[in-house]
Design a protein around this motif. Structure first.
Motif, PDB file in Angstrom:
ATOM      1  N   UNK A 125       0.887  -1.181   0.000  1.00  0.00           N
ATOM      2  CA  UNK A 125       0.000   0.000   0.000  1.00  0.00           C
ATOM      3  C   UNK A 125       0.918   1.221   0.000  1.00  0.00           C
ATOM      4  N   UNK A 126       1.261   1.728  -1.193  1.00  0.00           N
ATOM      5  CA  UNK A 126       2.193   2.858  -1.244  1.00  0.00           C
ATOM      6  C   UNK A 126       1.534   4.185  -0.911  1.00  0.00           C
ATOM      7  N   UNK A 127       2.347   5.142  -0.496  1.00  0.00           N
ATOM      8  CA  UNK A 127       1.861   6.503  -0.250  1.00  0.00           C
ATOM      9  C   UNK A 127       1.324   7.098  -1.555  1.00  0.00           C
ATOM     10  N   UNK A 128       0.440   8.090  -1.420  1.00  0.00           N
ATOM     11  CA  UNK A 128      -0.077   8.827  -2.588  1.00  0.00           C
ATOM     12  C   UNK A 128       0.592  10.196  -2.560  1.00  0.00           C
ATOM     13  N   UNK A 129       1.540  10.384  -3.455  1.00  0.00           N
ATOM     14  CA  UNK A 129       2.407  11.562  -3.341  1.00  0.00           C
ATOM     15  C   UNK A 129       1.834  12.810  -4.013  1.00  0.00           C
ATOM     16  N   UNK A 130       0.859  12.642  -4.931  1.00  0.00           N
ATOM     17  CA  UNK A 130       0.444  13.793  -5.738  1.00  0.00           C
ATOM     18  C   UNK A 130      -0.820  14.495  -5.232  1.00  0.00           C
ATOM     19  N   UNK A 131      -1.336  14.085  -4.060  1.00  0.00           N
ATOM     20  CA  UNK A 131      -2.548  14.729  -3.541  1.00  0.00           C
ATOM     21  C   UNK A 131      -2.358  15.020  -2.049  1.00  0.00           C
ATOM     22  N   UNK A 132      -2.042  16.268  -1.707  1.00  0.00           N
ATOM     23  CA  UNK A 132      -1.752  16.612  -0.305  1.00  0.00           C
ATOM     24  C   UNK A 132      -2.928  16.368   0.642  1.00  0.00           C
ATOM     25  N   UNK A 133      -4.142  16.264   0.082  1.00  0.00           N
ATOM     26  CA  UNK A 133      -5.316  16.025   0.934  1.00  0.00           C
ATOM     27  C   UNK A 133      -5.514  14.538   1.234  1.00  0.00           C
ATOM     28  N   UNK A 134      -4.883  13.683   0.443  1.00  0.00           N
ATOM     29  CA  UNK A 134      -5.130  12.237   0.559  1.00  0.00           C
ATOM     30  C   UNK A 134      -4.606  11.699   1.887  1.00  0.00           C
ATOM     31  N   UNK A 135      -5.352  10.762   2.470  1.00  0.00           N
ATOM     32  CA  UNK A 135      -4.935  10.127   3.733  1.00  0.00           C
ATOM     33  C   UNK A 135      -3.537   9.524   3.639  1.00  0.00           C
ATOM     34  N   UNK A 136      -3.170   9.081   2.432  1.00  0.00           N
ATOM     35  CA  UNK A 136      -1.893   8.378   2.291  1.00  0.00           C
ATOM     36  C   UNK A 136      -0.779   9.300   1.794  1.00  0.00           C
ATOM     37  N   UNK A 182      -0.794  -8.002  -2.003  1.00  0.00           N
ATOM     38  CA  UNK A 182      -1.310  -6.780  -2.594  1.00  0.00           C
ATOM     39  C   UNK A 182      -1.383  -6.834  -4.104  1.00  0.00           C
ATOM     40  N   UNK A 183      -1.563  -5.677  -4.770  1.00  0.00           N
ATOM     41  CA  UNK A 183      -1.678  -4.365  -4.153  1.00  0.00           C
ATOM     42  C   UNK A 183      -3.007  -4.201  -3.385  1.00  0.00           C
ATOM     43  N   UNK A 184      -2.941  -3.477  -2.267  1.00  0.00           N
ATOM     44  CA  UNK A 184      -4.150  -3.173  -1.505  1.00  0.00           C
ATOM     45  C   UNK A 184      -4.784  -1.909  -2.054  1.00  0.00           C
ATOM     46  N   UNK A 185      -6.115  -1.920  -2.122  1.00  0.00           N
ATOM     47  CA  UNK A 185      -6.858  -0.763  -2.631  1.00  0.00           C
ATOM     48  C   UNK A 185      -7.420  -0.012  -1.429  1.00  0.00           C
ATOM     49  N   UNK A 186      -7.037   1.233  -1.305  1.00  0.00           N
ATOM     50  CA  UNK A 186      -7.464   2.030  -0.153  1.00  0.00           C
ATOM     51  C   UNK A 186      -8.948   2.357  -0.254  1.00  0.00           C
ATOM     52  N   UNK A 187      -9.688   2.112   0.856  1.00  0.00           N
ATOM     53  CA  UNK A 187     -11.140   2.332   0.858  1.00  0.00           C
ATOM     54  C   UNK A 187     -11.537   3.654   1.506  1.00  0.00           C
TER      55      UNK A 187
END
Ligand code: GAL
Length: 408
Positions: A125-136, A182-187
């Motif tokens: 479950x990788x970080x989401x780097x392109x959206x500062x609002x995203x939980x990840x 994985x990959x795990x899909x964030x819910x």
């Protein structure tokens, strides 16, 4: 260096002529250092756990799975944890309590069939780097991921603590996958149990005030920080989370698909400020081993027992004995791992955090012993193994569960 060369070198020391040469001496020193820095060896050298030392994966790189937990599924153990890398820093918002952090990179997974040798399965479950609002997003907090398998939906369900950098959000996150690797899909994330009172609520608990986070957060859901999930023998799953600004823990039944709280929960360990919960079941009783609430600093572990998972829970004090028992051997609980196929055999998994170098935090895995009354006990071991037939060539202590350990 490969294990093969290591073993060859170790075998070479049996030849007196080789040991006598300068090359032999250098090789012996080098190999001794290698053996000391790697916890585990198969083949002629006994596999062993070396709590607190660097633990390399099968590629020879340090295992990076902090605040982790282990899922056993179809003959394989999967160890999930926080992948910590990069610079450790102290954000302004956490200065008052020393809450250092690294940016979120994601959840790692390692697999093993013997619990000693772990293969890196990558970031599941990788970080989401392109959206500062995203939980990840790297700027947020993602801690204590735990994965459980749902036999009905055939999904692997990951629960984790999601937070803002200041830990004010206090959320639970869920991700799913149809494979353990994985990959795990964030819910998404939520505050558990919005609009629901706990089963053991009192009238006083329902009175709204700033001093009463349970009632304050009734509509939007309860704060959830340090957490774990546990699947009982009947397939029902439960989340344990530190709540109400941390002084109270909640035990909360999950829906049959394990994706949400089912709306049935209890307040437990009221006023005790317990974190880092682990849950296991032994001889028909439920046990919790948790920590106190002192951020990255270690404190004395707390043991509790219950006949029913929803409580009432009775505290039994600190399960640790010996030097550093008051600091959980300089570590903090993260999971209790039932070893498959070995009766009464559980491994206490903990993190030895390094506040100013979090990626170099170490793992402390110790066998759980049970006294005559069946009470769990934790003792330090410099090294230990699961196999009672293995000869460490050292004084060894055999626990009731067949664990062989060398004591300090
Ligand atoms: C600990 C907690 C860890 C992490 C840390 C931050 O108390 O158990 O998971 O949140 O605080 O300082």
């Amino acid at each position: 260096m490969s294990r093969f060369i290591c073993r060859k070198l170790a075998a070479g020391f049996d030849c007196g002529w080789f040991r006598g040469t300068i090359l032999g001496q250098v090789a012996m020193l080098f190999t001794t250092a290698m053996l000391a820095s790697q916890p585990v060896y198969g083949g002629e050298i006994s596999p062993k756990f070396v709590p607190g030392e660097v633990w390399n994966d099968t590629d020879g790189k340090p295992i990076n799975a902090h605040g982790g937990g282990v899922l056993y599924h179809q003959g394989v153990y999967y160890w999930y944890g926080e992948f910590k890398t990069g610079k450790t820093y102290l954000p302004d918002c956490n200065k008052s309590w020393g809450g250092t952090r690294v940016d979120v990179v994601g959840v790692s997974c390692y697999s093993s069939t013997n619990l000693y040798d772990w293969k890196n399965e990558g970031l599941v479950l990788p970080a989401v780097t392109d959206d500062p609002q995203h939980d990840l997003h790297p700027s947020k907090a993602l801690e204590r991921p735990k994965v459980i398998y749902n036999k009905t939906t055939k999904q692997y369900v990951m629960w984790m603590h999601i937070d803002s950098a200041s830990y004010a959000a206090a959320l639970s996150g869920v991700a799913v996958s149809d494979k353990p690797t994985g990959p795990f899909k964030y819910q998404g994330s939520f505050r558990p149990n919005a609009g629901v009172w706990p089963e053991n609520v009192t009238d006083a608990d329902k009175v709204k005030s700033d001093a009463n986070p349970l009632a304050r957060d009734f509509e939007k859901g309860q704060m959830a920080r340090d957490m774990t999930v546990f699947v009982d023998d009947d397939g029902k799953a439960y989340q344990f989370y530190s709540s109400e600004e941390n002084p109270v823990m909640h035990v909360s039944l999950l829906t049959d698909d394990y994706l949400r709280p089912a709306g049935k929960y209890n307040r437990i360990f009221i006023g005790r400020k317990m974190e880092a919960p682990t849950v296991f079941k032994h001889a028909g009783k439920y046990y919790v081993i948790a920590s106190g609430c002192t951020a990255w600093e270690p404190n004395a572990a707390r043991l509790a027992v219950a006949d029913q998972i929803m409580g009432p829970w009775t505290e039994l004090g600190n399960p640790c004995e010996g030097t550093d028992a008051d600091k959980t051997f300089r570590s903090q609980s993260t999971f209790v791992l039932p070893v498959q196929g070995r009766k009464d055999t559980f491994i206490f998994m903990a993190d030895r955090w390094k506040q100013w170098d979090l990626p170099d935090s170490r793992y402390v895995w110790l066998p759980i012993e049970f006294d005559d009354q069946g009470k769990p006990i934790l003792r330090w071991h410099d090294t230990w193994s699961l196999d009672s037939n293995q000869n460490h060539n050292q004084a060894s202590a055999k626990g009731a569960n067949g664990v062989v350990a060398r004591q300090r």
